[in-house]
Design a protein around this motif. Structure first.
Motif, PDB file in Angstrom:
ATOM      1  N   LEU A 145     -74.267 -26.227 116.417  1.00 41.82           N
ATOM      2  CA  LEU A 145     -74.894 -27.498 116.791  1.00 41.82           C
ATOM      3  C   LEU A 145     -73.860 -28.616 116.846  1.00 41.82           C
ATOM      4  N   LEU A 146     -72.934 -28.605 115.896  1.00 48.61           N
ATOM      5  CA  LEU A 146     -71.882 -29.624 115.865  1.00 48.61           C
ATOM      6  C   LEU A 146     -71.033 -29.555 117.129  1.00 48.61           C
ATOM      7  N   TRP A 147     -70.612 -28.347 117.507  1.00 50.53           N
ATOM      8  CA  TRP A 147     -69.796 -28.179 118.709  1.00 50.53           C
ATOM      9  C   TRP A 147     -70.602 -28.518 119.967  1.00 50.53           C
ATOM     10  N   GLY A 148     -71.847 -28.090 120.009  1.00 46.36           N
ATOM     11  CA  GLY A 148     -72.685 -28.381 121.167  1.00 46.36           C
ATOM     12  C   GLY A 148     -72.899 -29.873 121.355  1.00 46.36           C
ATOM     13  N   TYR A 149     -73.125 -30.582 120.261  1.00 43.42           N
ATOM     14  CA  TYR A 149     -73.321 -32.030 120.345  1.00 43.42           C
ATOM     15  C   TYR A 149     -72.047 -32.714 120.822  1.00 43.42           C
ATOM     16  N   ALA A 150     -70.908 -32.308 120.262  1.00 43.77           N
ATOM     17  CA  ALA A 150     -69.635 -32.933 120.625  1.00 43.77           C
ATOM     18  C   ALA A 150     -69.315 -32.729 122.104  1.00 43.77           C
ATOM     19  N   SER A 151     -69.543 -31.523 122.604  1.00 43.43           N
ATOM     20  CA  SER A 151     -69.240 -31.250 124.018  1.00 43.43           C
ATOM     21  C   SER A 151     -70.243 -31.931 124.938  1.00 43.43           C
ATOM     22  N   ARG A 152     -71.507 -31.967 124.536  1.00 43.91           N
ATOM     23  CA  ARG A 152     -72.534 -32.609 125.375  1.00 43.91           C
ATOM     24  C   ARG A 152     -72.334 -34.115 125.463  1.00 43.91           C
ATOM     25  N   LYS A 153     -71.900 -34.720 124.364  1.00 48.01           N
ATOM     26  CA  LYS A 153     -71.672 -36.167 124.336  1.00 48.01           C
ATOM     27  C   LYS A 153     -70.264 -36.539 124.792  1.00 48.01           C
ATOM     28  N   GLN A 154     -69.491 -35.525 125.253  1.00 48.11           N
ATOM     29  CA  GLN A 154     -68.147 -35.744 125.764  1.00 48.11           C
ATOM     30  C   GLN A 154     -67.241 -36.427 124.727  1.00 48.11           C
ATOM     31  N   ALA A 158     -60.235 -34.952 126.725  1.00 46.71           N
ATOM     32  CA  ALA A 158     -60.358 -34.868 128.172  1.00 46.71           C
ATOM     33  C   ALA A 158     -59.516 -33.720 128.710  1.00 46.71           C
ATOM     34  N   GLY A 159     -60.026 -33.020 129.696  1.00 42.55           N
ATOM     35  CA  GLY A 159     -59.278 -31.949 130.324  1.00 42.55           C
ATOM     36  C   GLY A 159     -59.497 -30.587 129.704  1.00 42.55           C
ATOM     37  N   LEU A 160     -60.322 -30.498 128.667  1.00 44.74           N
ATOM     38  CA  LEU A 160     -60.587 -29.203 128.049  1.00 44.74           C
ATOM     39  C   LEU A 160     -61.426 -28.369 129.017  1.00 44.74           C
ATOM     40  N   ALA A 161     -60.933 -27.193 129.362  1.00 44.80           N
ATOM     41  CA  ALA A 161     -61.604 -26.365 130.360  1.00 44.80           C
ATOM     42  C   ALA A 161     -63.011 -25.994 129.908  1.00 44.80           C
ATOM     43  N   SER A 162     -63.954 -26.016 130.858  1.00 41.10           N
ATOM     44  CA  SER A 162     -65.337 -25.676 130.534  1.00 41.10           C
ATOM     45  C   SER A 162     -65.444 -24.241 130.028  1.00 41.10           C
ATOM     46  N   ARG A 163     -64.572 -23.357 130.528  1.00 42.16           N
ATOM     47  CA  ARG A 163     -64.583 -21.962 130.071  1.00 42.16           C
ATOM     48  C   ARG A 163     -64.233 -21.887 128.591  1.00 42.16           C
ATOM     49  N   THR A 164     -63.277 -22.696 128.158  1.00 38.42           N
ATOM     50  CA  THR A 164     -62.903 -22.710 126.745  1.00 38.42           C
ATOM     51  C   THR A 164     -64.055 -23.226 125.893  1.00 38.42           C
ATOM     52  N   VAL A 165     -64.728 -24.260 126.383  1.00 34.76           N
ATOM     53  CA  VAL A 165     -65.881 -24.814 125.658  1.00 34.76           C
ATOM     54  C   VAL A 165     -66.957 -23.746 125.498  1.00 34.76           C
ATOM     55  N   GLU A 166     -67.198 -22.988 126.547  1.00 37.10           N
ATOM     56  CA  GLU A 166     -68.222 -21.943 126.505  1.00 37.10           C
ATOM     57  C   GLU A 166     -67.825 -20.799 125.578  1.00 37.10           C
ATOM     58  N   ILE A 167     -66.544 -20.413 125.608  1.00 34.90           N
ATOM     59  CA  ILE A 167     -66.083 -19.343 124.720  1.00 34.90           C
ATOM     60  C   ILE A 167     -66.215 -19.772 123.260  1.00 34.90           C
ATOM     61  N   GLN A 168     -65.845 -21.036 122.989  1.00 35.83           N
ATOM     62  CA  GLN A 168     -65.985 -21.547 121.629  1.00 35.83           C
ATOM     63  C   GLN A 168     -67.441 -21.499 121.183  1.00 35.83           C
ATOM     64  N   ALA A 169     -68.344 -21.942 122.059  1.00 37.38           N
ATOM     65  CA  ALA A 169     -69.769 -21.954 121.716  1.00 37.38           C
ATOM     66  C   ALA A 169     -70.279 -20.541 121.463  1.00 37.38           C
TER      67      ALA A 169
END
Length: 226
Positions: A145-154, A158-169
């Protein structure tokens, strides 16, 4: 002082506070360190039966296998969650009240892990396994939830690849899902549920390799400490 003037004076301090994450991380590290230290208190010194000799000590120690298993697993899980928590705040360059509260929720469950470990040590059967697995799963879900909130609220860099965000999640979700499944399995067979926890190792190894590959693909991310 008029409300409007008060807001103008407070706005810069709020902006400064949003970029100050050092104290938040330091506080989190302290809570995690205390929780991981308290685990050793669940290890009891073996007591020899009345009239027996020290020769039976190895047998008595072996009978406490569930205590050592709980200590080792809890230590490794808290250590894993610390690594993942560190990964979260490597990429978060500012925070909000939401980040603070989601982080406190994560720490709430971290602080309860020694208690869940104690329940498992005292009742190493269906009840203990279910309580233990559910508590570890809730800890993982709170970090997700912490990671999801941080990524959703940007709030991440900046520049962190969306694929990396998804792999982390996905990695944050993998462990708690497995633990929650083991809690269901424990209702029917606690031994199989305990054995399923071994899968945490290869699952996290797979996601780690994918994350490293994703980081290497991004020039910005490759500068991020591992």
């Amino acid at each position: 002082m008029p409300y409007g003037r008060l807001s103008l004076h407070m706005a810069p301090s709020f902006r400064l506070e949003s970029t100050e994450t050092d104290r938040l991380v330091a506080f989190s590290d302290a809570v995690i360190a205390i929780a991981i230290t308290l685990l050793v208190l669940e290890l009891s010194v073996p007591t020899l039966p009345a009239g027996s000799t020290v020769a039976v000590l190895p047998t008595v120690i072996a009978e406490q296998w569930h205590e050592y298993l709980a200590y080792l697993l809890s230590f490794l899980v808290i250590a894993l969650y610390w690594v993942l928590h560190r990964r979260v705040f490597i990429h978060i360059d500012r925070h909000s009240r939401g980040i603070l509260w989601f982080n406190l929720l994560f720490l709430l469950f971290i602080a309860l892990i020694p208690y869940a470990t104690g329940v498992f040590v005292t009742y190493p059967s269906q009840l203990g396994v279910v309580v233990y697995a559910v508590m570890l799963a809730l800890t993982g879900f709170s970090l997700t939830l912490l990671w999801g909130y941080a990524s959703r609220k940007q709030l991440i860099e900046a520049g962190l690849a969306s694929r990396t965000v998804e792999i982390q999640a996905a990695r944050f979700l993998a462990s708690p899902i497995l633990l929650l499944m083991s809690a269901v399995i424990a209702v029917f067979d606690p031994t199989i549920a305990i054995l399923s926890w071994v899968l945490l190792v290869p699952i996290n190894a797979v996601f780690e390799s994918r994350l490293i590959a994703s980081l290497e693909d991004s020039p910005i991310e490759s500068e991020t400490p591992p």
